[in-house]
Design an enzyme around this catalytic site. Structure first.
Site, PDB file in Angstrom:
ATOM      1  N   ARG A 122      10.577   9.215 -16.915  1.00 54.27           N
ATOM      2  CA  ARG A 122      10.986   7.650 -17.647  1.00 54.27           C
ATOM      3  C   ARG A 122      12.636   7.893 -18.191  1.00 54.27           C
ATOM      4  O   ARG A 122      12.810   9.024 -18.703  1.00 54.27           O
ATOM      5  CB  ARG A 122      10.104   6.587 -19.004  1.00 54.27           C
ATOM      6  CG  ARG A 122       8.837   6.657 -17.863  1.00 54.27           C
ATOM      7  CD  ARG A 122       9.022   5.088 -17.717  1.00 54.27           C
ATOM      8  NE  ARG A 122       7.979   4.331 -17.171  1.00 54.27           N
ATOM      9  CZ  ARG A 122       7.444   4.428 -15.742  1.00 54.27           C
ATOM     10  NH1 ARG A 122       7.804   4.718 -15.209  1.00 54.27           N
ATOM     11  NH2 ARG A 122       6.851   3.690 -15.045  1.00 54.27           N
TER      12      ARG A 122
ATOM     13  N   HIS B  56      15.305   3.241 -10.243  1.00 54.47           N
ATOM     14  CA  HIS B  56      14.003   3.597 -10.228  1.00 54.47           C
ATOM     15  C   HIS B  56      13.221   3.406  -9.174  1.00 54.47           C
ATOM     16  O   HIS B  56      12.554   2.727  -9.425  1.00 54.47           O
ATOM     17  CB  HIS B  56      13.679   2.404 -11.085  1.00 54.47           C
ATOM     18  CG  HIS B  56      12.436   2.993 -11.788  1.00 54.47           C
ATOM     19  ND1 HIS B  56      11.498   2.756 -12.990  1.00 54.47           N
ATOM     20  CD2 HIS B  56      11.172   3.468 -11.188  1.00 54.47           C
ATOM     21  CE1 HIS B  56      10.738   3.530 -13.236  1.00 54.47           C
ATOM     22  NE2 HIS B  56       9.940   3.253 -12.240  1.00 54.47           N
TER      23      HIS B  56
HETATM   24  P1  NDP Z   1      -0.220  12.600 -14.901  1.00 57.53           P
HETATM   25  O1  NDP Z   1      -0.560  12.357 -15.574  1.00 57.53           O
HETATM   26  O2  NDP Z   1      -1.068  12.622 -13.847  1.00 57.53           O
HETATM   27  O3  NDP Z   1       1.345  13.600 -15.704  1.00 57.53           O
HETATM   28  C1  NDP Z   1       1.278  13.580 -16.422  1.00 57.53           C
HETATM   29  C2  NDP Z   1       2.051  15.150 -16.684  1.00 57.53           C
HETATM   30  O4  NDP Z   1       2.854  15.437 -18.208  1.00 57.53           O
HETATM   31  C3  NDP Z   1       1.246  16.165 -16.882  1.00 57.53           C
HETATM   32  O5  NDP Z   1       0.621  17.436 -16.605  1.00 57.53           O
HETATM   33  C4  NDP Z   1       0.302  16.280 -19.135  1.00 57.53           C
HETATM   34  O6  NDP Z   1       0.093  17.016 -18.956  1.00 57.53           O
HETATM   35  C5  NDP Z   1       2.535  16.711 -19.367  1.00 57.53           C
HETATM   36  N1  NDP Z   1       2.564  16.102 -20.456  1.00 57.53           N
HETATM   37  C6  NDP Z   1       2.506  14.797 -21.411  1.00 57.53           C
HETATM   38  N2  NDP Z   1       2.873  14.232 -22.240  1.00 57.53           N
HETATM   39  C7  NDP Z   1       3.086  15.470 -22.642  1.00 57.53           C
HETATM   40  C8  NDP Z   1       3.512  16.544 -24.077  1.00 57.53           C
HETATM   41  N3  NDP Z   1       3.714  15.931 -24.910  1.00 57.53           N
HETATM   42  N4  NDP Z   1       4.099  18.165 -23.015  1.00 57.53           N
HETATM   43  C9  NDP Z   1       3.905  18.089 -21.968  1.00 57.53           C
HETATM   44  N5  NDP Z   1       3.340  17.614 -21.296  1.00 57.53           N
HETATM   45  C10 NDP Z   1       2.935  17.113 -20.741  1.00 57.53           C
HETATM   46  O7  NDP Z   1       1.160  11.849 -14.409  1.00 57.53           O
HETATM   47  P2  NDP Z   1       1.843  11.098 -12.589  1.00 57.53           P
HETATM   48  O8  NDP Z   1       1.929  12.743 -12.626  1.00 57.53           O
HETATM   49  O9  NDP Z   1       1.168  10.826 -12.342  1.00 57.53           O
HETATM   50  O10 NDP Z   1       3.572  10.324 -13.415  1.00 57.53           O
HETATM   51  C11 NDP Z   1       4.242  11.022 -14.676  1.00 57.53           C
HETATM   52  C12 NDP Z   1       5.219   9.928 -14.513  1.00 57.53           C
HETATM   53  O11 NDP Z   1       6.304   9.970 -13.420  1.00 57.53           O
HETATM   54  C13 NDP Z   1       4.717   8.605 -14.731  1.00 57.53           C
HETATM   55  O12 NDP Z   1       3.947   8.609 -16.474  1.00 57.53           O
HETATM   56  C14 NDP Z   1       5.899   7.781 -14.811  1.00 57.53           C
HETATM   57  O13 NDP Z   1       6.296   7.405 -15.889  1.00 57.53           O
HETATM   58  C15 NDP Z   1       6.750   8.250 -13.623  1.00 57.53           C
HETATM   59  N6  NDP Z   1       6.522   7.501 -12.392  1.00 57.53           N
HETATM   60  C16 NDP Z   1       7.843   7.132 -12.397  1.00 57.53           C
HETATM   61  C17 NDP Z   1       8.052   6.839 -10.993  1.00 57.53           C
HETATM   62  C18 NDP Z   1       9.820   6.202 -10.439  1.00 57.53           C
HETATM   63  O14 NDP Z   1       9.650   5.686  -9.744  1.00 57.53           O
HETATM   64  N7  NDP Z   1      10.459   6.849 -10.851  1.00 57.53           N
HETATM   65  C19 NDP Z   1       6.973   6.510 -10.035  1.00 57.53           C
HETATM   66  C20 NDP Z   1       5.655   6.836 -10.175  1.00 57.53           C
HETATM   67  C21 NDP Z   1       5.495   7.813 -12.082  1.00 57.53           C
HETATM   68  P3  NDP Z   1      -1.055  17.721 -18.865  1.00 57.53           P
HETATM   69  O15 NDP Z   1      -1.472  18.349 -17.497  1.00 57.53           O
HETATM   70  O16 NDP Z   1      -1.400  19.055 -20.299  1.00 57.53           O
HETATM   71  O17 NDP Z   1      -2.528  16.515 -19.758  1.00 57.53           O
HETATM   72  C1  OXD Z   2       6.362   3.712 -11.878  1.00 48.58           C
HETATM   73  C2  OXD Z   2       5.988   3.640 -11.151  1.00 48.58           C
HETATM   74  O1  OXD Z   2       5.118   4.413 -13.050  1.00 48.58           O
HETATM   75  O2  OXD Z   2       6.501   2.991  -9.845  1.00 48.58           O
HETATM   76  O3  OXD Z   2       7.641   4.220 -12.190  1.00 48.58           O
HETATM   77  O4  OXD Z   2       4.659   3.806 -10.010  1.00 48.58           O
END
Ligand code: NDP
Ligand code: OXD
Length: 314
Positions: A229, A277
């Site tokens: 993000r 994005h």
């Molecule tokens: P998940 O919830 O599966 O994974 C998030 C990861 O981040 C986990 O490993 C989590 O740790 C870690 N995390 C969260 N908070 C912290 C912190 N404070 N310190 C350290 N690690 C942290 O999410 P996804 O992998 O499915 O998606 C990740 C992000 O990707 C989404 O939230 C979204 O913002 C972004 N995204 C962007 C897209 C785009 O088109 N650019 C499309 C889809 C998603 P833990 O494993 O310990 O919980």
């Molecule tokens: C996001 C998505 O979270 O497109 O950005 O899924």
């Protein structure tokens, strides 16, 4: 009393209605603002809904995010107090891993420089380090981070990942917490950011973090790839790091303000690759299958999966 309300901006609701109806022809699927009787809505499926679009749905059982990230939905004042479900789907995950592998390889192979050479008609072969000598560090080892980590590992990169909780994953060096972050940065040539935007992660990509990246790597300087993000990055710090050599280059798919304003220096920065994005698109066909699957299992009494922890913010 089991109708679905689609509330979205920036995407065409008609396609989603058609896809959902194709999977469940008897289902009443409505697109905001055609809400009808709000008491008949059991499920809301939302992406950046108009203000107030989810108000007054007194029999709502769940809100489904149409994307993986839920920061925008959680920021809604008065978001209905029902389970919030996010997208976890192989189609979306595969798309994100394509983005990550593409951009890691692009910087690994110095494609920005290669394109400059081409435009200048300069035939200048340069040393190419092996993937096995390049260290990739992934912030966020969740659904997306882990899949990208596995694919990069298969390609021979030295891959590490950082998460909130401790993890063990075969073939990937894992780190967690503040101390773990510092340690991982110090062994990272290409930093891939796949974190959710939460109060704990906002602005995490700043000067201190970028200066913590390895400077002794095979690429001649560290690279940043952010597809998580925009709010994760302090954009002035990223620009300064590009300009003073702290960063060799960056690929940015997400920005603090989207669409990226025309005046943003990122558009024309010679060391930056900007994409709008599109790291992972939400494909209506694949995601409709996921969403109707969730609804059908819920109605069969099996409960919901991928429910967001509202306290943690993801
Ligand atoms: P998940 O919830 O599966 O994974 C998030 C990861 O981040 C986990 O490993 C989590 O740790 C870690 N995390 C969260 N908070 C912290 C912190 N404070 N310190 C350290 N690690 C942290 O999410 P996804 O992998 O499915 O998606 C990740 C992000 O990707 C989404 O939230 C979204 O913002 C972004 N995204 C962007 C897209 C785009 O088109 N650019 C499309 C889809 C998603 P833990 O494993 O310990 O919980
Ligand atoms: C996001 C998505 O979270 O497109 O950005 O899924």
């Amino acid at each position: 009393l089991n109708a679905i309300l689609l509330a979205m901006t920036g995407m065409e609701p008609e396609t989603w209605v058609a896809r959902l109806k194709a999977l469940d022809p008897d289902r009443d699927v409505r697109a905001w603002p055609e809400v009808g009787n709000p008491q008949e809505i059991a499920y809301a499926m939302a992406w950046k809904p108009e203000p107030g679009a989810l108000d007054g749905l007194s029999n709502l059982k769940a809100v489904f995010s149409l994307g993986a990230g839920v920061d925008a939905l959680l920021a809604i004042d008065g978001l209905p107090d029902v389970p919030l479900v996010r997208v976890v789907d192989p189609d979306l995950t595969m798309r994100m891993s394509e983005y990550v592998v593409l951009n890691v390889l692009l910087h690994h192979r110095h494609m920005l420089r290669a394109l400059d050479d081409q435009r200048a008609r300069r035939w200048e072969p340069r040393d190419q380090p092996a993937a096995s000598s390049v260290r990739v560090g992934i912030l966020g080892l969740g659904e997306l981070g882990l899949d990208a980590a596995r694919k990069l590992t298969m390609m021979g990169f030295q891959v590490a990942g950082w998460s909130r909780s401790a993890k063990q994953r075969h073939g990937i060096a894992t780190y967690f917490g503040e101390v773990g972050l510092k340690q991982m940065l110090g062994r990272t040539d290409i930093l891939v950011v796949l974190l959710p935007l939460t109060p704990a992660t906002t602005g995490i990509i700043d000067t201190v973090l970028l200066r913590g990246l390895a400077r002794d790597g095979a690429l001649g300087g560290p690279v940043l790839i952010n597809a998580g993000r925009g709010g994760l990055q302090n954009e002035a710090d990223v620009l300064a790091a590009l300009d003073d050599g702290t960063l060799l280059a960056a690929s940015l798919d997400v920005f603090v303000t989207e669409p990226l304003p025309e005046s943003s220096p990122f558009w024309t920065h010679p060391k930056v690759i900007v994409t709008p994005h599109v790291g992972a698109d939400s494909d209506p066909e694949a995601l409709a299958r996921y969403l109707m699957g969730q609804v059908h299992r819920f109605e069969a009494g099996e409960g919901l999966t991928n429910v967001v922890d509202r306290t943690a913010g993801y």
